[in-house]
Structure formats: C-alpha cells, structure tokens
Scaffold this motif. Structure first.
Motif, PDB file in Angstrom:
ATOM      1  N   PRO A 196       0.819  -1.213   0.000  1.00  0.00           N
ATOM      2  CA  PRO A 196       0.000   0.000   0.000  1.00  0.00           C
ATOM      3  C   PRO A 196       0.860   1.275   0.000  1.00  0.00           C
ATOM      4  O   PRO A 196       2.050   1.227   0.325  1.00  0.00           O
ATOM      5  CB  PRO A 196      -0.792  -0.114   1.303  1.00  0.00           C
ATOM      6  N   ARG A 197       0.241   2.390  -0.339  1.00  0.00           N
ATOM      7  CA  ARG A 197       0.942   3.678  -0.411  1.00  0.00           C
ATOM      8  C   ARG A 197       1.682   3.986   0.895  1.00  0.00           C
ATOM      9  O   ARG A 197       2.802   4.507   0.891  1.00  0.00           O
ATOM     10  CB  ARG A 197      -0.085   4.774  -0.749  1.00  0.00           C
ATOM     11  N   ARG A 198       1.060   3.661   2.010  1.00  0.00           N
ATOM     12  CA  ARG A 198       1.671   3.930   3.316  1.00  0.00           C
ATOM     13  C   ARG A 198       3.044   3.253   3.435  1.00  0.00           C
ATOM     14  O   ARG A 198       4.013   3.849   3.909  1.00  0.00           O
ATOM     15  CB  ARG A 198       0.736   3.397   4.417  1.00  0.00           C
ATOM     16  N   VAL A 199       3.146   2.013   2.998  1.00  0.00           N
ATOM     17  CA  VAL A 199       4.422   1.287   3.101  1.00  0.00           C
ATOM     18  C   VAL A 199       5.419   1.787   2.052  1.00  0.00           C
ATOM     19  O   VAL A 199       6.617   1.914   2.335  1.00  0.00           O
ATOM     20  CB  VAL A 199       4.191  -0.237   2.978  1.00  0.00           C
ATOM     21  N   ILE A 200       4.917   2.076   0.843  1.00  0.00           N
ATOM     22  CA  ILE A 200       5.814   2.613  -0.198  1.00  0.00           C
ATOM     23  C   ILE A 200       6.494   3.880   0.307  1.00  0.00           C
ATOM     24  O   ILE A 200       7.725   4.040   0.210  1.00  0.00           O
ATOM     25  CB  ILE A 200       5.017   2.934  -1.488  1.00  0.00           C
ATOM     26  N   ASP A 201       5.719   4.789   0.864  1.00  0.00           N
ATOM     27  CA  ASP A 201       6.285   6.057   1.348  1.00  0.00           C
ATOM     28  C   ASP A 201       7.221   5.823   2.533  1.00  0.00           C
ATOM     29  O   ASP A 201       8.236   6.511   2.680  1.00  0.00           O
ATOM     30  CB  ASP A 201       5.155   7.017   1.741  1.00  0.00           C
ATOM     31  N   ALA A 202       6.890   4.853   3.370  1.00  0.00           N
ATOM     32  CA  ALA A 202       7.754   4.545   4.514  1.00  0.00           C
ATOM     33  C   ALA A 202       9.106   4.004   4.040  1.00  0.00           C
ATOM     34  O   ALA A 202      10.155   4.369   4.593  1.00  0.00           O
ATOM     35  CB  ALA A 202       7.059   3.539   5.430  1.00  0.00           C
ATOM     36  N   VAL A 203       9.089   3.147   3.012  1.00  0.00           N
ATOM     37  CA  VAL A 203      10.345   2.612   2.466  1.00  0.00           C
ATOM     38  C   VAL A 203      11.197   3.757   1.910  1.00  0.00           C
ATOM     39  O   VAL A 203      12.419   3.811   2.130  1.00  0.00           O
ATOM     40  CB  VAL A 203      10.063   1.553   1.376  1.00  0.00           C
ATOM     41  N   LYS A 204      10.557   4.690   1.227  1.00  0.00           N
ATOM     42  CA  LYS A 204      11.307   5.827   0.679  1.00  0.00           C
ATOM     43  C   LYS A 204      11.908   6.674   1.804  1.00  0.00           C
ATOM     44  O   LYS A 204      13.048   7.154   1.698  1.00  0.00           O
ATOM     45  CB  LYS A 204      10.391   6.664  -0.222  1.00  0.00           C
TER      46      LYS A 204
END
Lengths: 342, 76
Positions: A43-51
């Motif tokens: 999900p977007r939440r995890v994508i942004d957290a990885v970045k």
C-alpha cells in the motif's frame, strides 16, 4: 574459510540491502511453490515509509542494494520503478553506490520495461526455467494452467540485441524427473545465450520448503544431484568461471545472515529470509509510517548465530539451524563474546 | 584508539533508523595470542590482518578481516 571481503561485506554498517516485496501475488502457480499469496500489493503507506527509510539511511552509507522479490514483483512494476527512481536520485546526490535486481519469472519483463529498470541501475535478474519447453510448461504455469516458456524465452533472447549493461542468471531447477529435459535446455542456452557474457546459468535443486511436503518424490539426494549436474553441463567444474550450483558455492554468506539485509514485505512486516515467510521467527519487526523501524533485536540476533563459530552451514543458510525459540538459542546461555582486541 | 572486531551476535543491534551497531563495550575481550591466533567458543581461530577503527563511541568498522577456525581446542 571466509575471505576478508566476504566478511566485510556481511558485517559492514556502511552497506545496506533491502529485499522488497512490492506484491506477494503471482501470475504463476508453480506446482512446487511454497508461497500462499495471501498478502497483496504494497500500500501507499508502506511505499512512502520505504522511501523515508532510504532517505534516512543513504547519507551514512557507501552502498545500497535493492533486491525485488515477491510474489512476482513485476505485477507491481510501478512500485518498483517509483522506489528505484527515488533511491537512485538520493544515492546519486550523496555519491552512494546503488544497484539492484529482480527475482522474477520473466514473463512480464518486456523490453521497454527492462531497459527502464536497467537505466535505474536494476541490472541483475534471476529468471527460473524448469527444463525445456515441454517440462517447464508442466510445472511453471499460469493460474489457468496455460504455458509460460515461449514468452519467457522470447524476452530472454530479445535482450541479447540490447547494448545495455545487465546480468541475467538463468536458474535451472533440477529434480529427479527432469534431468534429460534440463540437459536439452542447457544445450540450447549454451548455443543461443551463453555466447553473451551477460548471461549465466545457475542450477538449483528442487527441495521441500512447504510443510505439505508436496514434492518429496522428485527431490534428488546430494550425490545424485552432483552427478546430474555433471551429466547436464558436461563438466564437474565451474561454467565460464562461475559457480554453477548451490553445492558449489564458496564463501557464501546468505543475505539472511547479514545484519544489514532486511526483507520488507508488502504489508510492512520486516523479515530476514525469503523462504520462511510464515515462520514467526522470521517476523522480526515492522516499518513505521515515518520510515523508522520497530525491530526486535533478540529475534534479529538469532539469524546472526553463524558468526559465533563461523559455521559454514549456518552462515550460508541460517534458517537451517535457527533455534526453535529465543530461549533455546545459544545466546541465552553464552557469556563469552567473541571480540578481538588488537 | 581501541581496535576491535566484534562478531558475537549478542553485540549486534539495529536502531530505529535501520543502522546496525556493534556494541563493543558490553563484550568480554579475547586478546590475540602469538601468531594472531585466539581461542573462543571452544575453537582455535587463526587471523590474518584485522584493521578496525572506532568512532569514539561503541561502534566499530572493520576493513580487513581474515579469520578461520583451525579445529577444536585440545581438551575443549
């Protein structure tokens, strides 16, 4: 014995590897697969957290590696491109070495996408074949049982015409029933692909990774496997100077035994091993929205036990000797720290 | 400056920023013996060059490591 460089790479806090699972869904249903495909797209939440994690760590690093895994990572190719673009940008800014690669079935790896990923330093590809077309299409099939070999082979041969700098490792699965088929496939690969040094072959034995024990009859013992590899490749030594199978690896330290290598699953759970996905010992933490990590260090340390005695079997596969629980770990009873003071 | 290579898992930890630390001061030390050998965990180790630098805190970075076990300690 482990070389100096192997140990430095395993232990250096200046290197980081993120094994990212952008989706745990797959467009194949290989008959022996151990995954359950329960978790979907990141999900977007995890994508942004990885970045954010990458942004936080890169200023302190010398090298960052992204390893894309799944499911089939290219089912979420937009996520792969987005995170790779972000990581390359920030690594370029700080002068940090950046590279990456995919463990993919190769079916969705079309030329335009391939070149885009290679331009983002995602240059390493491991693509698996289970034998020649006839055999491969028995085991590596789509959910509707349709074949997959022809399209993968077409992709592979098309890349040969490209000028790009990439490395494709063809992982050839071997079991008791497909030895003749792999031999035919290897001969074809040798004549059509191995003339290009960007391609290589790596044999791997099918083994039981699923508690349902569904491939038991096909698994070769080590002696028969070694004989099969000599028969298939026509040599008992390396192929083009490269180690040809898991039984020929030297100085190999698994990514799961490296403190700086973390697997981030599509749901943000953090693990060490890409095989034991449903093993509680392999769930060592999670990534938070701000990119920080909530890690259980006692669980992390169980994956690093090989450094206590430099055990080859534990360092090359920490899962194989992983204690059943922290209470049963040698660390729970050890007072002596293995420290050198010069 | 203390120079140390720490490979005991109990000394390795990861912070919330994802960085890995090697906590030397919590460890017992095993001094190197003659010919760069030492004994730990019931085994003999032979070491080549080991060059590590501390950063003033507990963290160490090793740049040149070459140790291997030579078998069990007699009587151990």
């Amino acid at each position: 014995m482990y070389s100096e460089q192997a140990l430095v790479n395993a232990l250096s806090p200046k290197l980081m590897e993120l094994i990212l699972l952008p989706t745990e869904k797959c467009n194949f249903r290989c008959t022996y697969c151990y995954e359950d495909f329960a978790i979907g797209r990141m999900p977007r939440r995890v994508i942004d957290a990885v970045k954010r994690l990458i942004a936080n760590r890169v200023p302190e690093l010398q090298g960052l590696t992204l390893s894309w895994f799944g499911g089939e990572p290219l089912l979420a190719k937009d996520i792969c491109v987005e995170i790779s673009e972000f990581a390359k940008g920030i690594c370029d800014r700080y002068g940090v070495d950046f590279e990456g690669g995919f463990t993919t079935n190769g079916y969705l790896l079309e030329t335009e996408l391939f070149q885009k990923l290679v331009a983002l330093n995602q240059r390493n590809y491991q693509i698996t074949l289970d034998g020649d077309e006839e055999w491969h299409n028995k085991t590596r099939v789509q959910p509707n049982r349709k074949p997959t070999f022809e399209r993968i082979w077409s992709n592979l041969t098309r890349f040969k015409e490209l000028p790009d700098n990439f490395r494709i490792s063809l992982r050839l699965h071997v079991h008791g029933d497909n030895i003749e088929s792999v031999r035919r496939l290897y001969a074809r690969i040798q004549s059509e692909l191995l003339t290009d040094s960007r391609y290589s072959v790596y044999f791997h034995k099918i083994s039981n990774l699923d508690p349902r024990d569904q491939v038991k009859e096909m698994v070769l013992n080590d002696h028969d496997y070694a004989n099969a590899l000599s028969y298939i490749s026509g040599t008992s030594s390396e192929i083009n100077g490269r180690q040809k199978s898991e039984i020929h690896l030297k100085d190999y330290i698994c990514y799961a035994a490296k403190p700086n290598s973390l697997m981030i699953r599509a749901n943000g759970t953090i693990g060490k091993c890409t095989v034991a996905l449903n093993d509680e010992r392999n769930s060592i933490g999670r990534i938070l929205d701000d990119g920080s990590l909530d890690i259980s260090n006692p669980k992390l340390r169980q994956w690093l036990l090989g450094y206590m005695d430099m055990s080859n079997s534990t360092l090359s596969c920490p899962l194989s000797t992983l204690p059943k629980s922290i209470a049963e770990s040698p660390l729970a009873h050890s007072e002596l720290a293995l420290t050198l003071v010069d | 400056m203390a120079a140390a290579m720490i490979v005991h898992p109990a000394d390795i930890s990861m912070g919330s920023d994802g960085s890995v630390s090697y906590q030397g001061e919590t460890s017992k030390s095993v001094p190197l013996m003659a010919d760069r050998q030492f004994t730990a965990q019931g085994k003999n180790y032979n070491c080549g060059n080991i060059q590590c630098t501390g950063d003033g805190s507990n963290n160490v970075v090793c740049t040149n490591i070459d140790c291997h076990t030579t078998g069990p300690t007699p009587g151990g």
